[in-house]
Design a protein around this motif. Structure first.
Motif, PDB file in Angstrom:
ATOM      1  N   ASP A  33       0.823  -1.207   0.000  1.00 39.76           N
ATOM      2  CA  ASP A  33       0.000   0.000   0.000  1.00 39.76           C
ATOM      3  C   ASP A  33       0.860   1.261   0.000  1.00 39.76           C
ATOM      4  OD1 ASP A  33      -2.237  -1.610   0.008  1.00 39.76           O
ATOM      5  OD2 ASP A  33      -2.609  -1.403   2.167  1.00 39.76           O
ATOM      6  N   GLU A  34       1.935   1.260   0.796  1.00 43.10           N
ATOM      7  CA  GLU A  34       2.811   2.431   0.842  1.00 43.10           C
ATOM      8  C   GLU A  34       3.544   2.629  -0.483  1.00 43.10           C
ATOM      9  OE1 GLU A  34       5.223   3.020   4.337  1.00 43.10           O
ATOM     10  OE2 GLU A  34       3.778   1.883   5.540  1.00 43.10           O
ATOM     11  N   ALA A  49       1.325   4.201  -3.094  1.00 43.50           N
ATOM     12  CA  ALA A  49       1.242   5.658  -2.948  1.00 43.50           C
ATOM     13  C   ALA A  49       2.456   6.355  -3.562  1.00 43.50           C
ATOM     14  CB  ALA A  49       1.117   6.024  -1.474  1.00 43.50           C
TER      15      ALA A  49
END
Length: 99
Positions: free
Chosen positions: A16-17, A20
């Motif tokens: 998820d990081e 981004a």
């Protein structure tokens, strides 16, 4: 506590990081074993379910793609740094449980 998070959830958190950060320039430092450490600068181009791809600059303007697994980030084999500040991104090695 970070240590209470199961490793599978940490992998999801790393994915998820990285999602981004997709499209941003990063510096990659990868430990290839036998005292061989490779450092390259490139762009995070794809985040897939089991790996992520960084497009790096080669000699004479050519580009190459390097793929890494999320577990490499979790174990510290692959480290990602911000190109502008030099700050390490996604430092998960400090939260690994000791056995």
């Amino acid at each position: 506590m970070e240590n209470d998070i199961p490793p599978v959830n940490r992998i999801d958190q790393i994915r998820d990081e990285l999602k981004a950060l997709e499209g941003q320039r990063v510096k990659v430092r990868a430990n290839m074993g036998r005292s061989r450490i490779v450092e390259r600068a490139g762009t995070l181009v794809h985040v897939h379910p089991s790996l992520f791809v960084i497009e790096v600059e080669e000699r004479r303007g050519r580009k190459a793609r390097q793929s890494y697994q999320y577990v490499d980030v979790l174990t510290g084999t692959v480290e990602l740094y911000d190109m502008n500040t030099g700050e390490r991104l996604l430092d998960y090695t400090a939260v690994l449980p000791e056995e």
